[in-house]
Design a protein around this motif. Sequence first.
Motif, PDB file in Angstrom:
ATOM      1  N   ARG A 158      -3.937 -42.282  -3.402  1.00  0.00           N
ATOM      2  CA  ARG A 158      -3.456 -43.090  -4.648  1.00  0.00           C
ATOM      3  C   ARG A 158      -2.041 -43.844  -4.335  1.00  0.00           C
ATOM      4  O   ARG A 158      -1.986 -45.249  -4.363  1.00  0.00           O
ATOM      5  CB  ARG A 158      -3.502 -42.202  -5.758  1.00  0.00           C
ATOM      6  N   LYS A 159      -1.267 -43.091  -3.763  1.00  0.00           N
ATOM      7  CA  LYS A 159       0.053 -43.546  -3.483  1.00  0.00           C
ATOM      8  C   LYS A 159       0.466 -44.630  -2.584  1.00  0.00           C
ATOM      9  O   LYS A 159       0.644 -45.406  -2.926  1.00  0.00           O
ATOM     10  CB  LYS A 159       1.088 -42.302  -3.426  1.00  0.00           C
TER      11      LYS A 159
ATOM     12  N   SER B  98       8.863 -37.106  -6.030  1.00  0.00           N
ATOM     13  CA  SER B  98       9.607 -36.999  -4.749  1.00  0.00           C
ATOM     14  C   SER B  98       9.463 -38.512  -4.114  1.00  0.00           C
ATOM     15  O   SER B  98      10.515 -38.761  -3.416  1.00  0.00           O
ATOM     16  CB  SER B  98       9.098 -36.040  -3.852  1.00  0.00           C
ATOM     17  N   GLY B  99       8.470 -39.216  -4.422  1.00  0.00           N
ATOM     18  CA  GLY B  99       8.372 -40.594  -3.917  1.00  0.00           C
ATOM     19  C   GLY B  99       9.312 -41.552  -4.713  1.00  0.00           C
ATOM     20  O   GLY B  99       9.255 -42.901  -4.156  1.00  0.00           O
TER      21      GLY B  99
ATOM     22  N   ASN C 254      -1.283 -33.198 -10.028  1.00  0.00           N
ATOM     23  CA  ASN C 254      -0.616 -33.100  -8.874  1.00  0.00           C
ATOM     24  C   ASN C 254       0.716 -32.806  -9.079  1.00  0.00           C
ATOM     25  O   ASN C 254       1.321 -31.916  -8.321  1.00  0.00           O
ATOM     26  CB  ASN C 254      -0.659 -34.648  -8.124  1.00  0.00           C
TER      27      ASN C 254
ATOM     28  N   ARG D   3       0.818 -28.708   0.689  1.00  0.00           N
ATOM     29  CA  ARG D   3       1.524 -28.278  -0.361  1.00  0.00           C
ATOM     30  C   ARG D   3       2.496 -29.327  -1.213  1.00  0.00           C
ATOM     31  O   ARG D   3       2.656 -29.350  -2.528  1.00  0.00           O
ATOM     32  CB  ARG D   3       2.329 -26.878  -0.044  1.00  0.00           C
TER      33      ARG D   3
ATOM     34  N   LYS E 231       2.503 -29.250  -7.469  1.00  0.00           N
ATOM     35  CA  LYS E 231       3.697 -29.277  -6.467  1.00  0.00           C
ATOM     36  C   LYS E 231       4.764 -28.273  -6.878  1.00  0.00           C
ATOM     37  O   LYS E 231       5.183 -27.512  -6.387  1.00  0.00           O
ATOM     38  CB  LYS E 231       4.006 -30.611  -6.195  1.00  0.00           C
ATOM     39  N   ASN E 232       5.320 -28.715  -8.231  1.00  0.00           N
ATOM     40  CA  ASN E 232       6.160 -28.061  -9.001  1.00  0.00           C
ATOM     41  C   ASN E 232       5.752 -27.167  -9.805  1.00  0.00           C
ATOM     42  O   ASN E 232       4.681 -27.173 -10.189  1.00  0.00           O
ATOM     43  CB  ASN E 232       7.406 -29.016  -9.587  1.00  0.00           C
TER      44      ASN E 232
ATOM     45  N   ILE F 255      -6.864 -32.431  -4.303  1.00  0.00           N
ATOM     46  CA  ILE F 255      -6.015 -33.139  -5.012  1.00  0.00           C
ATOM     47  C   ILE F 255      -4.972 -33.748  -4.046  1.00  0.00           C
ATOM     48  O   ILE F 255      -4.486 -34.719  -4.263  1.00  0.00           O
ATOM     49  CB  ILE F 255      -5.348 -32.417  -5.956  1.00  0.00           C
TER      50      ILE F 255
ATOM     51  N   LEU G 185       4.830 -42.392 -12.547  1.00  0.00           N
ATOM     52  CA  LEU G 185       3.240 -42.198 -12.581  1.00  0.00           C
ATOM     53  C   LEU G 185       2.801 -43.021 -11.232  1.00  0.00           C
ATOM     54  O   LEU G 185       1.715 -42.537 -10.913  1.00  0.00           O
ATOM     55  CB  LEU G 185       2.783 -42.947 -13.816  1.00  0.00           C
ATOM     56  N   ARG G 186       3.544 -44.027 -10.819  1.00  0.00           N
ATOM     57  CA  ARG G 186       2.860 -44.531  -9.400  1.00  0.00           C
ATOM     58  C   ARG G 186       3.169 -43.813  -8.148  1.00  0.00           C
ATOM     59  O   ARG G 186       2.506 -43.445  -7.306  1.00  0.00           O
ATOM     60  CB  ARG G 186       3.303 -46.047  -9.271  1.00  0.00           C
ATOM     61  N   LYS G 187       4.527 -43.328  -8.091  1.00  0.00           N
ATOM     62  CA  LYS G 187       4.990 -42.739  -6.941  1.00  0.00           C
ATOM     63  C   LYS G 187       5.115 -41.282  -6.845  1.00  0.00           C
ATOM     64  O   LYS G 187       5.573 -40.688  -5.976  1.00  0.00           O
ATOM     65  CB  LYS G 187       6.212 -43.343  -6.446  1.00  0.00           C
ATOM     66  N   GLY G 188       5.079 -40.703  -8.086  1.00  0.00           N
ATOM     67  CA  GLY G 188       5.386 -39.058  -8.119  1.00  0.00           C
ATOM     68  C   GLY G 188       6.918 -39.095  -8.122  1.00  0.00           C
ATOM     69  O   GLY G 188       7.735 -39.884  -7.824  1.00  0.00           O
TER      70      GLY G 188
ATOM     71  N   SER H  22       5.655 -37.271   0.628  1.00  0.00           N
ATOM     72  CA  SER H  22       7.120 -37.615   0.311  1.00  0.00           C
ATOM     73  C   SER H  22       8.170 -36.363  -0.134  1.00  0.00           C
ATOM     74  O   SER H  22       9.295 -36.475   0.179  1.00  0.00           O
ATOM     75  CB  SER H  22       7.414 -38.824  -0.691  1.00  0.00           C
ATOM     76  N   GLY H  23       7.397 -35.516  -0.517  1.00  0.00           N
ATOM     77  CA  GLY H  23       8.040 -34.189  -0.629  1.00  0.00           C
ATOM     78  C   GLY H  23       8.141 -33.210   0.413  1.00  0.00           C
ATOM     79  O   GLY H  23       9.157 -32.364   0.153  1.00  0.00           O
TER      80      GLY H  23
END
Lengths: 203, 203
Positions: free
Chosen positions: B117-118, A32-33, A114, B28, A118-119, B110, A27-30, B32-33
Amino acid sequence: MARRKKAGPDPLSTEEKIKEAARKVFLRKGFSGTRTRDIAEEAGINLALLNYYFRSKQKLFDEVMKEKIQTLLKTIIPVLQDNSTTLEEKIKLMVSNYFKVLSKNNDLPIFVLNELRKNNISFISNLPVGKAILQTSFMLQLKQRKANVDPVHFLMSMLGLIIFPFVAKPILTQSGMISERKFQSLIEERELLIPLWMKAILK
Amino acid sequence: MARRKKAGPDPLSTEEKIKEAARKVFLRKGFSGTRTRDIAEEAGINLALLNYYFRSKQKLFDEVMKEKIQTLLKTIIPVLQDNSTTLEEKIKLMVSNYFKVLSKNNDLPIFVLNELRKNNISFISNLPVGKAILQTSFMLQLKQRKANVDPVHFLMSMLGLIIFPFVAKPILTQSGMISERKFQSLIEERELLIPLWMKAILK
DNA sequence: GTCTATAACCTGATAGAC
DNA sequence: GTCTATCAGGTTATAGAC
C-alpha cells in the motif's frame, strides 16, 4: 483540504490545520515513513510551528492514532451494546456503519492494524476494551442462539468480511485483478450480501 | 536463528545470514522502520558487509519482499489452477495451505499488504497475476455453479475469513479480548469451519 | 504565533586497511 | 570477505528574531 463544519469563512485554526495534515500524511505513510516536514508542508505552515503546538512527532502521531482508534470503536461498540435491537439488526447496522466510515477512508484499517502491530500502542493495552466486547448484548444474543459457532469466531468472521477488502485493495487493484470502479461496486454489493452470509453461517 | 537445511554443521553463508536477518527485521518493522544497522546486528555481521553483498537497503528489501509475495502466491495459485480437483477440494486445500504458512509467520499478510500500500511495488504491477486468477479453474467452477454470488466476492470472502484473524491478532490480544492460547485454538478450529461456511455462502 | 537558521543526532553508504 | 572509520545527507527539535 480545508474542511469546514459549516458553510462560510471559518478558516481552520493553525493547530487544526496541522492535525488535519498529520491525519493525511500519517495514514498514507505510517509513523516511520512520515517526515515532520511533509506534514508541515501539507499544512502550509512551518516546521517549527508543528513542534510549537505538539511537542514532538510522536505526540502528534499519538493524537491522530487515538482519534482513529476511537473512530473504529465508536462504529461498532454502541451497536454491540444496544439491548433494544435484535441480532439481525445489529449485524446490518455494523455492516452499514463500517462501510460508511471505510468508504471515505479506505486506508484506515490497515493503518491502524499495522501501526498497532509495530509499536505496542499504550492506550489500547490500558483500556480493557477487548474484554468489554465479550460481554455485550451482541455476544450474549449469539450465545443464546446456541448456534454451533463460537461468538468470537462469528465476530472475527464478520469483521473479516467487512474489513478485508479494504485491506486487500492495493493488491487487488495493483495486480490488475479488478479496477477501482469494480472495487467500488463490489463494496456496495457487500453491504447487502454480508448480512445474508452471516445468517447462513449461523445455521 | 541459525536455520539449517539438514542436521550437522552447515553454517549459513554470510549472504544467507544477512538475508535471514533482513527477513526477520523487515517483517517486524517494515521498510522505513528498519535501520540497516538493525539487520547487521541481527545477522551478527558488520554494516559494511550488508552493502557489500546487497547494494542497498532497497535492493535487500526488494529481494525479501519478492520472496514473501511468492510464498503467498504459491500457496494459492496452484490450487486455483488445478483442473483435477473439485471446488470443495480446492477450498479445503486453500484453507489448510494458508493456515500452514501463516501459523508459522503471523505477520506475513499485514507486512505484505501494508508495504504494498505504501510503496507501489514494481514487480506486482508488472506480472498480470490478478487477471490470471480470474481465469483459473476455481473461478470457472464457481461460475458454473450459477450461485448468486460473484466469484470475486467469493474469493475475497474466503481470503478474508482466512487472513483477517492474523491481521487483527495484535488488536485482539493487546486489547485483552483473547489470549495467545485462545487465538491458537481459534485458528485451529477455523481450518475446519471456513470450508463449511463457504459452502453455506454458496447456497 | 510564526518565521529563519541551526543545533544535535541519525542513517545509508563507502573508503580503505587487513 | 570482513572489518573500522567516516562521509554526506537527511531528520527531529529548538533557539532566537520578529
